[in-house]
Scaffold this motif. Structure first.
Motif, PDB file in Angstrom:
ATOM      1  N   ASN A 115      43.500  36.880  23.011  1.00 32.13           N
ATOM      2  CA  ASN A 115      43.233  35.726  23.869  1.00 32.13           C
ATOM      3  C   ASN A 115      44.481  35.330  24.644  1.00 32.13           C
ATOM      4  O   ASN A 115      44.463  35.182  25.875  1.00 32.13           O
ATOM      5  CB  ASN A 115      42.776  34.521  23.034  1.00 32.13           C
ATOM      6  N   THR A 116      45.577  35.169  23.926  1.00 33.43           N
ATOM      7  CA  THR A 116      46.825  34.733  24.560  1.00 33.43           C
ATOM      8  C   THR A 116      47.306  35.762  25.583  1.00 33.43           C
ATOM      9  O   THR A 116      47.686  35.409  26.717  1.00 33.43           O
ATOM     10  CB  THR A 116      47.916  34.508  23.497  1.00 33.43           C
ATOM     11  N   MET A 117      47.280  37.036  25.198  1.00 37.52           N
ATOM     12  CA  MET A 117      47.753  38.087  26.107  1.00 37.52           C
ATOM     13  C   MET A 117      46.897  38.162  27.358  1.00 37.52           C
ATOM     14  O   MET A 117      47.419  38.279  28.480  1.00 37.52           O
ATOM     15  CB  MET A 117      47.775  39.436  25.385  1.00 37.52           C
ATOM     16  N   TRP A 118      45.583  38.071  27.200  1.00 39.15           N
ATOM     17  CA  TRP A 118      44.679  38.166  28.350  1.00 39.15           C
ATOM     18  C   TRP A 118      44.821  36.956  29.261  1.00 39.15           C
ATOM     19  O   TRP A 118      44.874  37.080  30.481  1.00 39.15           O
ATOM     20  CB  TRP A 118      43.244  38.310  27.874  1.00 39.15           C
ATOM     21  N   TYR A 119      44.919  35.768  28.672  1.00 41.15           N
ATOM     22  CA  TYR A 119      45.067  34.559  29.481  1.00 41.15           C
ATOM     23  C   TYR A 119      46.351  34.608  30.301  1.00 41.15           C
ATOM     24  O   TYR A 119      46.368  34.272  31.487  1.00 41.15           O
ATOM     25  CB  TYR A 119      45.071  33.322  28.581  1.00 41.15           C
ATOM     26  N   GLN A 120      47.459  35.020  29.679  1.00 42.39           N
ATOM     27  CA  GLN A 120      48.737  35.075  30.395  1.00 42.39           C
ATOM     28  C   GLN A 120      48.699  36.125  31.499  1.00 42.39           C
ATOM     29  O   GLN A 120      49.178  35.879  32.621  1.00 42.39           O
ATOM     30  CB  GLN A 120      49.866  35.371  29.404  1.00 42.39           C
TER      31      GLN A 120
END
Length: 318
Positions: free
Chosen positions: A247-252
């Motif tokens: 989630n964090t990697m994709w959002y960033q």
């Protein structure tokens, strides 16, 4: 008041259903490279932030069904929120199956579907899906146009509300075009998928050699990163402990991708598009745009309901 601010303010109808500060679970966010869906995602998260929602967990379109299958109960005060867009119906059956699974399984939770456009090719599919939704005692569906509203109220649930697209919450978050940004003439952004439109009525002016779509704007590097995210999500399902923070990697990553798309749009003096979110993005960036309808009237429905009257916007009649 500026029309785009009015549209953003109209999203407050959601807050009346999901009160400020609510605890929510967010399902079916896009882990793919349709940038229009990513704009909906960014807009939804902006709305969640502005309303102090506590997002307990998020699951992408690749992991949401697995979450539903493995999670037998959710605390009753938690609201299940499903991603918005234009996939309510039988054109994109995986998303509809997920929504049906949620309303079947979590009858003790409030379920909210963020603004959608509804389209069924087959009346039998509509009736079958509607019968499933009707059984849920606390379901609210937001929709983006009056045709969708009529279908939903007749066949799906009583709590149906007209609402702009979630991307509208990005007004005054994105940059706005300045004259110095413009380096090229109009960009033709035209769908090539199952919602594509026959543009022969436009004649030689509509040259397919000059068309681009989201696929062309995204790069091979974007596609490689997305495939890594899909792999990481598969591994997370097999290995306990959520090893990869997808989630964090994709959002960033997609924050940077959307920034890049914004810059590309603003380098053109206008955009002619059959992509609803090509049109909405132009509105957010304060650019001139001509909107061509998609195959079943989604774009014209949205324009007539919301963006008609936004300066620089025009609907092209074919």
């Amino acid at each position: 008041m500026e029309r785009m601010q009015v549209l953003k303010d109209n999203l407050s109808v959601i807050e009346k259903v999901v009160p400020r500060g609510s605890e929510i679970i967010y399902l079916d966010y896009p882990l793919h490279l349709n940038v229009g869906d990513l704009l909906i995602l960014k807009g939804a998260e902006q709305f969640f932030k502005e309303n102090d929602y506590k997002v307990i967990t998020r699951h992408s379109d690749h992991t949401s069904m697995n979450f539903v299958e493995k999670t037998d109960s959710i605390p009753e005060h938690v609201v299940i929120v499903l991603h918005g867009g234009g996939n309510f119906g039988d054109l994109y059956p995986a998303h509809q199956r997920l929504r049906e699974a949620v309303v079947k399984k979590y009858r003790n939770n409030q379920v909210v579907i963020l603004p959608q456009t509804v389209h069924f090719k087959d009346k039998a599919n509509l009736l079958k899906s509607g019968a499933i939704f009707k059984q849920h005692p606390n379901l609210t569906i937001f929709c983006r146009d009056t045709n969708s509203e009529a279908i939903l109220k007749e066949h799906f649930c009583d709590n149906v509300f007209l609402c702009p697209d979630m991307a509208q919450s990005l007004w005054n978050v994105f940059p706005q075009q300045k004259s110095g940004d413009i380096k090229q003439k109009a960009m033709w952004m035209i769908r090539r998928d199952i919602e594509k439109t026959d543009l022969s009525a436009l004649g030689a002016e509509a040259d397919p050699n000059n068309f681009v779509d989201w696929h062309d704007i995204c790069t091979d590097a974007d596609r490689r990163f997305m495939k890594f995210m899909h792999l990481f999500e598969k591994l997370n399902r097999k290995i306990p402990g959520n090893l990869f923070p997808t989630n964090t990697m994709w959002y960033q990553y997609t924050d940077k991708l959307v920034d890049r798309v914004n810059q590309r749009f603003m380098s053109h003096d206008s955009v002619i598009t059959s992509r609803m979110h090509g049109h909405i993005l132009c509105c957010l960036l304060k650019m001139n745009t001509q909107l061509i309808d998609n195959s079943y009237g989604k774009n014209s429905g949205y324009y007539e309901s919301w963006t008609k009257g936004v300066p620089g916007c025009e609907l092209v009649k074919l």
